[in-house]
Write a protein that holds these residues in place. Structure first.
Motif, PDB file in Angstrom:
ATOM      1  N   GLU A  42       0.852  -1.188   0.000  1.00 26.74           N
ATOM      2  CA  GLU A  42       0.000   0.000   0.000  1.00 26.74           C
ATOM      3  C   GLU A  42       0.888   1.238   0.000  1.00 26.74           C
ATOM      4  N   VAL A  43       0.598   2.171  -0.928  1.00 29.08           N
ATOM      5  CA  VAL A  43       1.453   3.330  -1.130  1.00 29.08           C
ATOM      6  C   VAL A  43       0.601   4.591  -1.145  1.00 29.08           C
ATOM      7  N   ASP A  44       1.096   5.642  -0.507  1.00 25.99           N
ATOM      8  CA  ASP A  44       0.492   6.960  -0.634  1.00 25.99           C
ATOM      9  C   ASP A  44       1.611   7.990  -0.709  1.00 25.99           C
ATOM     10  N   GLY A  45       1.252   9.207  -1.079  1.00 25.92           N
ATOM     11  CA  GLY A  45       2.271  10.229  -1.250  1.00 25.92           C
ATOM     12  C   GLY A  45       1.666  11.617  -1.242  1.00 25.92           C
ATOM     13  N   VAL A  46       2.505  12.577  -1.594  1.00 20.67           N
ATOM     14  CA  VAL A  46       2.097  13.967  -1.642  1.00 20.67           C
ATOM     15  C   VAL A  46       2.786  14.620  -2.831  1.00 20.67           C
ATOM     16  N   LEU A  47       2.062  15.567  -3.464  1.00 18.61           N
ATOM     17  CA  LEU A  47       2.565  16.212  -4.677  1.00 18.61           C
ATOM     18  C   LEU A  47       2.438  17.731  -4.525  1.00 18.61           C
ATOM     19  N   PHE A  48       3.455  18.456  -4.968  1.00 18.18           N
ATOM     20  CA  PHE A  48       3.462  19.914  -4.932  1.00 18.18           C
ATOM     21  C   PHE A  48       3.487  20.429  -6.378  1.00 18.18           C
ATOM     22  N   TYR A  49       2.579  21.351  -6.665  1.00 18.07           N
ATOM     23  CA  TYR A  49       2.541  21.913  -8.017  1.00 18.07           C
ATOM     24  C   TYR A  49       2.168  23.391  -7.936  1.00 18.07           C
ATOM     25  N   GLN A  50       2.434  24.100  -9.050  1.00 22.92           N
ATOM     26  CA  GLN A  50       2.147  25.526  -9.132  1.00 22.92           C
ATOM     27  C   GLN A  50       1.649  25.850 -10.534  1.00 22.92           C
ATOM     28  N   VAL A  51       0.597  26.687 -10.605  1.00 22.36           N
ATOM     29  CA  VAL A  51       0.048  27.122 -11.894  1.00 22.36           C
ATOM     30  C   VAL A  51       0.914  28.238 -12.446  1.00 22.36           C
ATOM     31  N   LEU A  52       1.421  28.039 -13.663  1.00 21.79           N
ATOM     32  CA  LEU A  52       2.235  29.061 -14.315  1.00 21.79           C
ATOM     33  C   LEU A  52       1.472  29.798 -15.401  1.00 21.79           C
ATOM     34  N   ASP A  53       0.561  29.123 -16.054  1.00 24.56           N
ATOM     35  CA  ASP A  53      -0.223  29.738 -17.127  1.00 24.56           C
ATOM     36  C   ASP A  53      -1.702  29.567 -16.777  1.00 24.56           C
ATOM     37  N   ALA A  54      -2.347  30.703 -16.414  1.00 29.19           N
ATOM     38  CA  ALA A  54      -3.743  30.639 -15.976  1.00 29.19           C
ATOM     39  C   ALA A  54      -4.676  30.187 -17.089  1.00 29.19           C
ATOM     40  N   ALA A  55      -4.434  30.631 -18.319  1.00 33.27           N
ATOM     41  CA  ALA A  55      -5.309  30.271 -19.438  1.00 33.27           C
ATOM     42  C   ALA A  55      -5.278  28.772 -19.702  1.00 33.27           C
ATOM     43  N   LYS A  56      -4.067  28.169 -19.733  1.00 39.80           N
ATOM     44  CA  LYS A  56      -3.958  26.737 -19.982  1.00 39.80           C
ATOM     45  C   LYS A  56      -4.562  25.935 -18.833  1.00 39.80           C
ATOM     46  N   ALA A  57      -4.306  26.379 -17.615  1.00 38.68           N
ATOM     47  CA  ALA A  57      -4.860  25.658 -16.476  1.00 38.68           C
ATOM     48  C   ALA A  57      -6.377  25.719 -16.456  1.00 38.68           C
ATOM     49  N   ALA A  58      -6.955  26.790 -17.012  1.00 41.05           N
ATOM     50  CA  ALA A  58      -8.413  26.950 -16.988  1.00 41.05           C
ATOM     51  C   ALA A  58      -9.095  26.275 -18.160  1.00 41.05           C
ATOM     52  N   TYR A  59      -8.426  26.243 -19.335  1.00 41.16           N
ATOM     53  CA  TYR A  59      -9.128  25.827 -20.553  1.00 41.16           C
ATOM     54  C   TYR A  59      -8.539  24.585 -21.222  1.00 41.16           C
ATOM     55  N   GLU A  60      -7.339  24.101 -20.770  1.00 37.45           N
ATOM     56  CA  GLU A  60      -6.761  22.925 -21.389  1.00 37.45           C
ATOM     57  C   GLU A  60      -7.175  21.637 -20.685  1.00 37.45           C
ATOM     58  N   VAL A  61      -7.649  21.723 -19.452  1.00 37.53           N
ATOM     59  CA  VAL A  61      -8.030  20.541 -18.700  1.00 37.53           C
ATOM     60  C   VAL A  61      -9.229  20.906 -17.828  1.00 37.53           C
ATOM     61  N   ARG A  62     -10.094  19.923 -17.652  1.00 40.71           N
ATOM     62  CA  ARG A  62     -11.247  20.127 -16.780  1.00 40.71           C
ATOM     63  C   ARG A  62     -10.948  19.490 -15.419  1.00 40.71           C
TER      64      ARG A  62
END
Length: 326
Positions: free
Chosen positions: A88-108
């Protein structure tokens, strides 16, 4: 008056409408966020933190995105390793939005997409490793996951900064087997170390005995050398004395040979008289005649026998016996 009152009402309504329009066109963007602007449903631009203006009834705020680094938990899931061990495995991920348009319209649903991407790649990476490697090489797993997830999420306008595995939990029976294996390994090391210590002790003991034997042999050799040297010097002295006596005899000095014979005779008598078990000394008639014929040797012999007689009842007696002729 009715006209003026109606005009005033219209003006008030226009002012109110203008205030509403202005209010609708002014947008305050908080720090660490960006808003996307849509005109008739199409993206036009992004609003940075601060005061932003849009055209009312034409533009509207689309997505409100957090531009700060965010933490996303990777839920616990079961993974089968290459050697068929279920963990059994779990973890944690850190991310940051760099492009607001792509983050909003490239993926739901950006968070759900990143979470699923991390789970699938986690299964892929761990499935290609043995259990022992998975438990001991977490840094390698983190690096591989970071590379794969960051590359896959680049079109979404985000940057995955870090991926960490929190827990890898094997089954209970497998943990018990690993504990027994570790115990056996430690016992093996203890036995090996003990045997190594015993071997080293035996080697040191053998080296000590070897050095001791060498020193002892060297001591015996030195003692034998010194004994041989002493005997050699004694023999040289004897030879020198004999040579001197021989030269004296050759010159006609009979006192020298008398002195030499008497000295040897007296030394022999002294050794006989000094023996603890000597009670009676038998001397032949030829020896008494020899003593009497040697001038001062008789007094020397009497002195020797006299010293031995002072010892009480253990004194020596000198008797002359005539040898029988056959």
């Amino acid at each position: 008056m009715d006209f003026l009152s109606g005009f005033a009402i219209v003006v008030i309504l226009l002012v109110i409408f203008a205030l509403v329009v202005v209010f609708m066109g002014v947008t305050v963007v908080p720090q660490g966020s960006q808003f996307t602007v849509e005109r008739f449903g199409r993206y036009t631009r992004s609003l940075a933190p601060g005061l932003g203006l849009i055209l009312p009834f034409v533009d509207r705020i689309g997505a409100r995105l957090n531009m700060m680094e965010q933490v996303l938990d990777i839920p616990t899931q079961e993974v089968i390793t290459r050697d068929n061990a279920m963990v059994e495995v779990d973890g944690v991920l850190f991310y940051q939005v760099l492009d607001a348009a792509k983050a909003a319209y490239e993926v739901r649903d950006l968070e759900r997409a990143v979470q699923n991407l991390a789970q699938t790649n986690l299964r892929t990476v761990l499935g290609s490793m043995d259990l022992d490697n998975a438990l001991s090489n977490r840094d390698d797993i983190n690096v591989r996951l970071l590379h794969v997830i960051d590359q896959a999420s680049t079109p979404w306008g985000i940057k995955v900064t870090r991926v960490e595995i929190k827990d890898i939990t094997p089954p209970v029976d497998l943990v018990e087997a690993m504990a027994r294996q570790m115990k056996a390994e430690r016992e093996k090391r203890a036995v090996v170390l003990e045997a190594e210590g015993f071997r080293q002790a035996e080697i040191l003991k053998a080296e000590g005995e070897k050095k001791s034997a060498i020193l002892e042999a060297e001591g015996r050799r030195e003692a034998a050398y010194r004994d041989a040297e002493a005997r050699e010097r004694l023999a040289q002295a004897e030879a020198k004395a004999t040579l001197d006596v021989s030269e004296a005899i050759a010159k006609g000095d009979m006192q020298s040979i008398n002195y030499f014979v008497a000295q040897k005779y007296v030394e022999a008598m002294k050794e006989i008289g000094s023996a603890r078990n000597s009670k009676v000394v038998l001397m032949p008639m030829e020896a008494s005649a020899l003593i009497g014929s040697l001038g001062g040797i008789g007094s020397i012999a009497k002195e020797v026998f006299g010293n031995n007689n002072t010892g009480g009842s253990s004194g020596t007696r000198s008797t002359g016996s005539v040898p029988s002729s056959e």
